[in-house]
Design an enzyme around this catalytic site. Structure first.
Site, mmCIF file in Angstrom:
data_model
loop_
_atom_site.group_PDB
_atom_site.id
_atom_site.type_symbol
_atom_site.label_atom_id
_atom_site.label_comp_id
_atom_site.label_asym_id
_atom_site.label_seq_id
_atom_site.Cartn_x
_atom_site.Cartn_y
_atom_site.Cartn_z
ATOM 1 N N CYS A 2 3.269 9.236 7.173
ATOM 2 C CA CYS A 2 1.883 10.086 6.592
ATOM 3 C C CYS A 2 2.139 11.350 6.502
ATOM 4 O O CYS A 2 2.062 12.010 7.590
ATOM 5 C CB CYS A 2 0.812 9.440 7.657
ATOM 6 S SG CYS A 2 -0.875 10.017 7.302
ATOM 7 N N GLU A 109 0.761 8.024 -0.544
ATOM 8 C CA GLU A 109 2.276 7.747 -0.462
ATOM 9 C C GLU A 109 2.779 7.853 -1.739
ATOM 10 O O GLU A 109 2.094 7.561 -2.767
ATOM 11 C CB GLU A 109 2.369 6.235 0.255
ATOM 12 C CG GLU A 109 3.917 6.021 0.659
ATOM 13 C CD GLU A 109 4.151 6.938 1.582
ATOM 14 O OE1 GLU A 109 4.966 8.193 1.494
ATOM 15 O OE2 GLU A 109 3.772 6.916 2.983
#
Length: 249
Positions: A2, A109
């Site tokens: 993340c 992402e």
């Protein structure tokens, strides 16, 4: 992994959602492109007069261990691997007694294409709900500042990660997540969060297992949507960043 996420809810909304208090007034503008070293909200519980008091604090994203010589190390500590968090020197003290919840609306992402091309994706829960990640926090004392001087103490945080759950027949989202990255930030449901931030629970190994065991249930309703490449520049920060667009590949 993340490395960028969205946290656009107002402080007042977070206080109501998590039934938390403020120790001091804070200002935290919404962000659709939270990046390492940015200030972010965290929810934690402290024992005050033998009672657990839930508080909302603002922390720098990227944990700075108490023994660090300077805060620069924090940019490499935005995530903590749940498989090794109990042993790693940077995290093993925090996991025992300084656990927190990190609110988010979703995270980004990137999928690698041919050459240098990358397609960003926005991962988020169903409409009208937010995320809360398992996190750690730490206090670092700046040796260059005098006692009582503003900025003497730095509060920082890290988000735990785990292997991406394997795809299964119950949902297609895990196949999409696996195609993006082999790691995911660890989400929590409300019951798990209550245990995770409880300062009176001292079995850290049990809590890590608890959070990891619920990943698939919490993430079952997540959506994965392609978004524009503007999110790759940290200077871009607006609601348009999470608007779905057609994928490049």
């Amino acid at each position: 992994m993340c490395g960028r996420y969205v946290m656009a809810r107002a402080v007042g909304d977070l206080l109501a959602e998590f039934d938390a208090q403020l120790e001091e007034d804070v200002e935290l503008p919404p962000s659709w492109n939270v990046a390492p070293t940015d200030d972010v909200p965290i929810v934690l519980e402290r024992l005050i007069d033998d009672s657990a008091v839930r508080q909302l604090h603002v922390a720098r994203w990227g944990l700075v261990p108490s023994w660090a010589k300077d805060p620069g190390i924090g940019s490499k500590m935005i995530n903590a691997r749940s498989e090794t968090v109990l042993e790693k020197p940077a995290f093993r003290k925090a996991i025992q007694s300084r656990r927190c919840a990190v609110p988010a609306d979703g995270y980004y992402e990137w999928k690698q294409g041919t050459g240098k091309a990358k397609q960003p994706y926005y991962v988020h829960p169903g409409e009208g709900s937010g995320l809360v990640f398992a996190g750690l926090y730490e206090w670092w004392k700046d040796p260059s500042k005098a006692e009582g001087e503003p900025g003497r103490w730095l509060l920082s945080t890290s988000i735990l990660t785990a292997d991406t759950p394997p795809p299964g027949s119950e949902s297609t989202v895990f196949g999409k997540l696996t195609a993006l990255h082999d790691r995911v930030p660890l989400p929590m449901d409300r019951a798990t969060m209550e245990s995770w931030i409880d300062p009176q629970i001292d079995d850290a190994a049990f809590l890590v297992d608890l959070v990891r065991a619920h990943v698939k249930d919490v993430a079952a309703d997540w959506h994965v949507e392609s978004v524009g490449r503007e999110v790759g520049n940290v200077r871009n920060n607006s609601p348009e960043l999470i608007r779905p667009v057609e994928a490049l590949f």
